[in-house]
Design a protein around this motif. Sequence first.
Motif, PDB file in Angstrom:
ATOM      1  N   MET A 192       0.825  -1.121   0.088  1.00 40.82           N
ATOM      2  CA  MET A 192       0.038   0.005  -0.032  1.00 40.82           C
ATOM      3  C   MET A 192       0.912   1.322   0.006  1.00 40.82           C
ATOM      4  O   MET A 192       0.570   2.264  -0.770  1.00 40.82           O
ATOM      5  N   GLU A 193       1.938   1.130   0.686  1.00 39.17           N
ATOM      6  CA  GLU A 193       2.824   2.419   0.857  1.00 39.17           C
ATOM      7  C   GLU A 193       3.458   2.628  -0.750  1.00 39.17           C
ATOM      8  O   GLU A 193       3.567   3.772  -1.210  1.00 39.17           O
ATOM      9  N   ALA A 194       3.718   1.678  -1.386  1.00 33.98           N
ATOM     10  CA  ALA A 194       4.214   1.686  -2.686  1.00 33.98           C
ATOM     11  C   ALA A 194       3.160   2.292  -3.648  1.00 33.98           C
ATOM     12  O   ALA A 194       3.573   3.093  -4.509  1.00 33.98           O
ATOM     13  N   GLN A 195       1.938   1.720  -3.621  1.00 40.74           N
ATOM     14  CA  GLN A 195       0.823   2.165  -4.542  1.00 40.74           C
ATOM     15  C   GLN A 195       0.451   3.686  -4.127  1.00 40.74           C
ATOM     16  O   GLN A 195       0.308   4.405  -5.046  1.00 40.74           O
ATOM     17  N   THR A 196       0.335   4.151  -2.852  1.00 41.87           N
ATOM     18  CA  THR A 196       0.053   5.453  -2.659  1.00 41.87           C
ATOM     19  C   THR A 196       1.021   6.238  -2.918  1.00 41.87           C
ATOM     20  O   THR A 196       0.795   7.495  -3.617  1.00 41.87           O
ATOM     21  N   ALA A 197       2.185   6.135  -2.381  1.00 44.69           N
ATOM     22  CA  ALA A 197       3.440   6.929  -3.077  1.00 44.69           C
ATOM     23  C   ALA A 197       3.718   7.239  -4.184  1.00 44.69           C
ATOM     24  O   ALA A 197       4.010   8.270  -4.958  1.00 44.69           O
ATOM     25  N   GLY A 198       3.610   6.095  -4.936  1.00 43.33           N
ATOM     26  CA  GLY A 198       3.782   5.848  -6.218  1.00 43.33           C
ATOM     27  C   GLY A 198       2.953   6.695  -7.237  1.00 43.33           C
ATOM     28  O   GLY A 198       3.054   6.961  -8.311  1.00 43.33           O
ATOM     29  N   ARG A 199       1.513   7.126  -6.578  1.00 40.24           N
ATOM     30  CA  ARG A 199       0.715   7.848  -7.270  1.00 40.24           C
ATOM     31  C   ARG A 199       1.129   9.634  -7.400  1.00 40.24           C
ATOM     32  O   ARG A 199       0.577  10.299  -8.385  1.00 40.24           O
ATOM     33  N   LEU A 200       2.272   9.689  -6.544  1.00 41.15           N
ATOM     34  CA  LEU A 200       2.506  11.223  -6.400  1.00 41.15           C
ATOM     35  C   LEU A 200       3.540  11.523  -7.486  1.00 41.15           C
ATOM     36  O   LEU A 200       4.633  10.727  -7.279  1.00 41.15           O
ATOM     37  N   ASN A 201       3.720  12.762  -7.894  1.00 41.22           N
ATOM     38  CA  ASN A 201       4.847  13.242  -8.611  1.00 41.22           C
ATOM     39  C   ASN A 201       4.696  14.855  -8.140  1.00 41.22           C
ATOM     40  O   ASN A 201       4.035  15.589  -8.840  1.00 41.22           O
ATOM     41  N   HIS A 202       5.441  15.253  -7.173  1.00 38.79           N
ATOM     42  CA  HIS A 202       5.325  16.738  -6.678  1.00 38.79           C
ATOM     43  C   HIS A 202       6.594  17.060  -5.930  1.00 38.79           C
ATOM     44  O   HIS A 202       7.180  16.264  -5.292  1.00 38.79           O
ATOM     45  N   PRO A 203       7.179  18.334  -6.286  1.00 38.80           N
ATOM     46  CA  PRO A 203       8.454  18.539  -5.361  1.00 38.80           C
ATOM     47  C   PRO A 203       8.466  18.553  -4.193  1.00 38.80           C
ATOM     48  O   PRO A 203       9.628  18.448  -3.321  1.00 38.80           O
ATOM     49  N   ASN A 204       7.157  18.456  -3.413  1.00 40.49           N
ATOM     50  CA  ASN A 204       7.140  18.429  -2.132  1.00 40.49           C
ATOM     51  C   ASN A 204       6.767  16.878  -1.320  1.00 40.49           C
ATOM     52  O   ASN A 204       6.259  17.014  -0.121  1.00 40.49           O
ATOM     53  N   VAL A 205       6.959  16.056  -2.352  1.00 43.29           N
ATOM     54  CA  VAL A 205       6.799  14.695  -1.755  1.00 43.29           C
ATOM     55  C   VAL A 205       7.982  13.791  -2.310  1.00 43.29           C
ATOM     56  O   VAL A 205       8.413  14.115  -3.499  1.00 43.29           O
ATOM     57  N   VAL A 206       8.197  13.115  -1.322  1.00 38.87           N
ATOM     58  CA  VAL A 206       9.534  12.105  -1.963  1.00 38.87           C
ATOM     59  C   VAL A 206       9.172  11.159  -2.860  1.00 38.87           C
ATOM     60  O   VAL A 206       8.021  10.634  -2.745  1.00 38.87           O
ATOM     61  N   GLY A 207       9.681  11.172  -4.064  1.00 43.90           N
ATOM     62  CA  GLY A 207       9.285  10.256  -5.146  1.00 43.90           C
ATOM     63  C   GLY A 207       9.655   8.802  -5.105  1.00 43.90           C
ATOM     64  O   GLY A 207      10.713   8.326  -4.218  1.00 43.90           O
ATOM     65  N   THR A 226       7.314  12.582   3.411  1.00 45.33           N
ATOM     66  CA  THR A 226       7.932  11.169   3.562  1.00 45.33           C
ATOM     67  C   THR A 226       7.161   9.950   4.256  1.00 45.33           C
ATOM     68  O   THR A 226       6.128  10.664   5.011  1.00 45.33           O
ATOM     69  N   ASP A 227       7.224   8.971   4.040  1.00 42.89           N
ATOM     70  CA  ASP A 227       6.833   7.816   4.916  1.00 42.89           C
ATOM     71  C   ASP A 227       5.192   7.702   4.614  1.00 42.89           C
ATOM     72  O   ASP A 227       4.334   8.307   5.682  1.00 42.89           O
ATOM     73  N   PHE A 228       4.827   7.048   3.834  1.00 44.88           N
ATOM     74  CA  PHE A 228       3.444   6.886   3.594  1.00 44.88           C
ATOM     75  C   PHE A 228       2.932   5.607   4.117  1.00 44.88           C
ATOM     76  O   PHE A 228       2.146   4.739   3.504  1.00 44.88           O
ATOM     77  N   GLY A 229       3.768   5.012   4.795  1.00 45.09           N
ATOM     78  CA  GLY A 229       3.263   3.593   5.295  1.00 45.09           C
ATOM     79  C   GLY A 229       2.070   3.480   5.918  1.00 45.09           C
ATOM     80  O   GLY A 229       1.684   2.047   5.692  1.00 45.09           O
ATOM     81  N   ILE A 230       1.252   4.493   6.476  1.00 43.13           N
ATOM     82  CA  ILE A 230      -0.061   4.000   6.924  1.00 43.13           C
ATOM     83  C   ILE A 230      -1.116   5.097   6.087  1.00 43.13           C
ATOM     84  O   ILE A 230      -1.986   5.279   6.513  1.00 43.13           O
ATOM     85  N   ALA A 231      -0.649   5.629   5.005  1.00 43.56           N
ATOM     86  CA  ALA A 231      -1.571   6.189   4.009  1.00 43.56           C
ATOM     87  C   ALA A 231      -2.490   5.432   3.405  1.00 43.56           C
ATOM     88  O   ALA A 231      -2.507   4.153   3.551  1.00 43.56           O
ATOM     89  N   ARG A 232      -3.737   6.018   3.195  1.00 43.33           N
ATOM     90  CA  ARG A 232      -5.014   5.164   2.410  1.00 43.33           C
ATOM     91  C   ARG A 232      -5.587   6.000   1.414  1.00 43.33           C
ATOM     92  O   ARG A 232      -5.312   7.256   1.337  1.00 43.33           O
ATOM     93  N   PHE A 233      -6.252   5.365   0.515  1.00 40.55           N
ATOM     94  CA  PHE A 233      -6.656   6.039  -0.488  1.00 40.55           C
ATOM     95  C   PHE A 233      -8.060   6.687   0.187  1.00 40.55           C
ATOM     96  O   PHE A 233      -8.653   5.945   0.751  1.00 40.55           O
ATOM     97  N   ALA A 279      18.394   9.226   3.404  1.00 43.01           N
ATOM     98  CA  ALA A 279      17.797   8.471   2.352  1.00 43.01           C
ATOM     99  C   ALA A 279      16.213   8.716   2.577  1.00 43.01           C
ATOM    100  O   ALA A 279      15.808   9.002   3.759  1.00 43.01           O
ATOM    101  N   THR A 280      15.188   8.358   1.699  1.00 46.37           N
ATOM    102  CA  THR A 280      13.967   8.624   2.087  1.00 46.37           C
ATOM    103  C   THR A 280      13.184   7.248   2.174  1.00 46.37           C
ATOM    104  O   THR A 280      13.697   6.278   1.527  1.00 46.37           O
ATOM    105  N   THR A 281      12.306   7.130   3.094  1.00 47.69           N
ATOM    106  CA  THR A 281      11.604   5.927   2.904  1.00 47.69           C
ATOM    107  C   THR A 281      10.429   6.132   2.128  1.00 47.69           C
ATOM    108  O   THR A 281      10.555   6.605   1.164  1.00 47.69           O
ATOM    109  N   ALA A 282       9.179   6.126   2.619  1.00 50.48           N
ATOM    110  CA  ALA A 282       8.089   6.184   1.777  1.00 50.48           C
ATOM    111  C   ALA A 282       8.210   7.644   1.199  1.00 50.48           C
ATOM    112  O   ALA A 282       7.207   8.123   0.712  1.00 50.48           O
ATOM    113  N   THR A 283       8.947   8.255   1.829  1.00 51.79           N
ATOM    114  CA  THR A 283       9.530   9.513   1.551  1.00 51.79           C
ATOM    115  C   THR A 283      10.444   9.710   1.389  1.00 51.79           C
ATOM    116  O   THR A 283      11.556   8.582   1.927  1.00 51.79           O
ATOM    117  N   SER A 284      11.271  10.917   1.626  1.00 51.07           N
ATOM    118  CA  SER A 284      12.781  10.730   1.984  1.00 51.07           C
ATOM    119  C   SER A 284      13.341  11.351   3.204  1.00 51.07           C
ATOM    120  O   SER A 284      14.367  11.473   3.322  1.00 51.07           O
TER     121      SER A 284
END
Length: 394
Positions: free
Chosen positions: A51-66, A144-151, A342-347
């Motif tokens: 889920m962390e990969a899926q949620t963070a993978g949706r985002l492309n923004h300079p204020n979010v770790v890619g 960073t860290d979208f480990g408990i993020a949800r849609f 380094a970044t985790t689900a963010t950086s």
Amino acid sequence: MLLADRYELDEPLGRGAMGDVWRATDQVLGRSVAVKVLRAEEATDTERFRMEAQTAGRLNHPNVVGVYDFGTHHDRLFLVMELVDGWTLAQERSLRGTLPPCEAAALAAQMAAGLAAAHRQGVIHRDIKPANVMLTTDGTAKITDFGIARFADDATSTLTATGKILGTADYLAPERALGRPAQPAVDVYSLGCVLYELLTGRPPFRGATSLAVVQQHVDAEPVAPLLLRPEIPVPLSDYVLRLLAKDPALRPTAEEAAGRLSGQEQEPSPAEAGAATAFRPVASGPPARARASHSRPRGRGRLAAKAAVGAGAVALFAAAAALGASLNSGDQQPSTPVSPTATTATSAPAVETSTVTAPPAAPTTSPPPAKEDHGDGKEHKGKGKHGKGKGSDG
């Protein structure tokens, strides 16, 4: 060690509850990246990791770790992320105590912009706190860290089947403490808590236990920031209280907050119009200390909603606590000096918070806010370009 015949793991950057974060080299593209590898003993967290990969993978923004890649190597899941050269906001606050009002507002504006981008993609972070925000050497804030993020369309519950609430007590929105579904407004509330802390040196509420802090989020009014630090402009102090409205409907959206805090949207209320000073933060720029040196450790609209939450809210809160609500309460102090992180689900140094089991029932009276703040999110040791100095794991 070569991961998936592509990523050469160079050095560890941090260790979180779910995985280890490494500084690595992408041998195909020839660039440095952060790689988070799920530990074998955490196999039960496979779904959360995905889920962390899926949620963070949706985002492309300079204020979010890619997020660049996700896969499996010898039955171990891994996540490849942007490698951030910097330190966490938790470390910044720990080193400086408080930030100048305009600088604090400018950083919050960047965080709000990153959250607005996430919310547009239907992603709710659910654990915004200083430890989950990275600051680069040029002053850019990255969530960073979208480990408990949800849609948003899947955020049907914050209470798990075992009666746990995921999050961090110091920054937990009241509706989440009551077991209600997480919506974008919960991130805005957490943003308000972070801004409050940057301005005053302490979160809005303090207590002897996580449960005591959470109950204050539900039924106590925060002290206006300017009463704790008189040099804070009245308009900014008032706006922080608006972000902390008990009723989610009374909070601005993340996009509105980004515009207001960056100074692009100036809509003073009648009370603000008469204020001697207004907050006009710069859009971006390195923190004062960063400009002086880069040798960093790497590593009011009165909250009318109280009535809406009121006694019924406290009752709901007590019921949730009776289920055994567990709150992630981490500290925000840097565990060790860090270098490029380094970044985790963010950086940022990904901080996996520990859970605190609540007593059988919630107290009926919330303790008064403490005068000092020491709460901080647990961070990983490391020397990476993402988190506590160098770690980026979530």
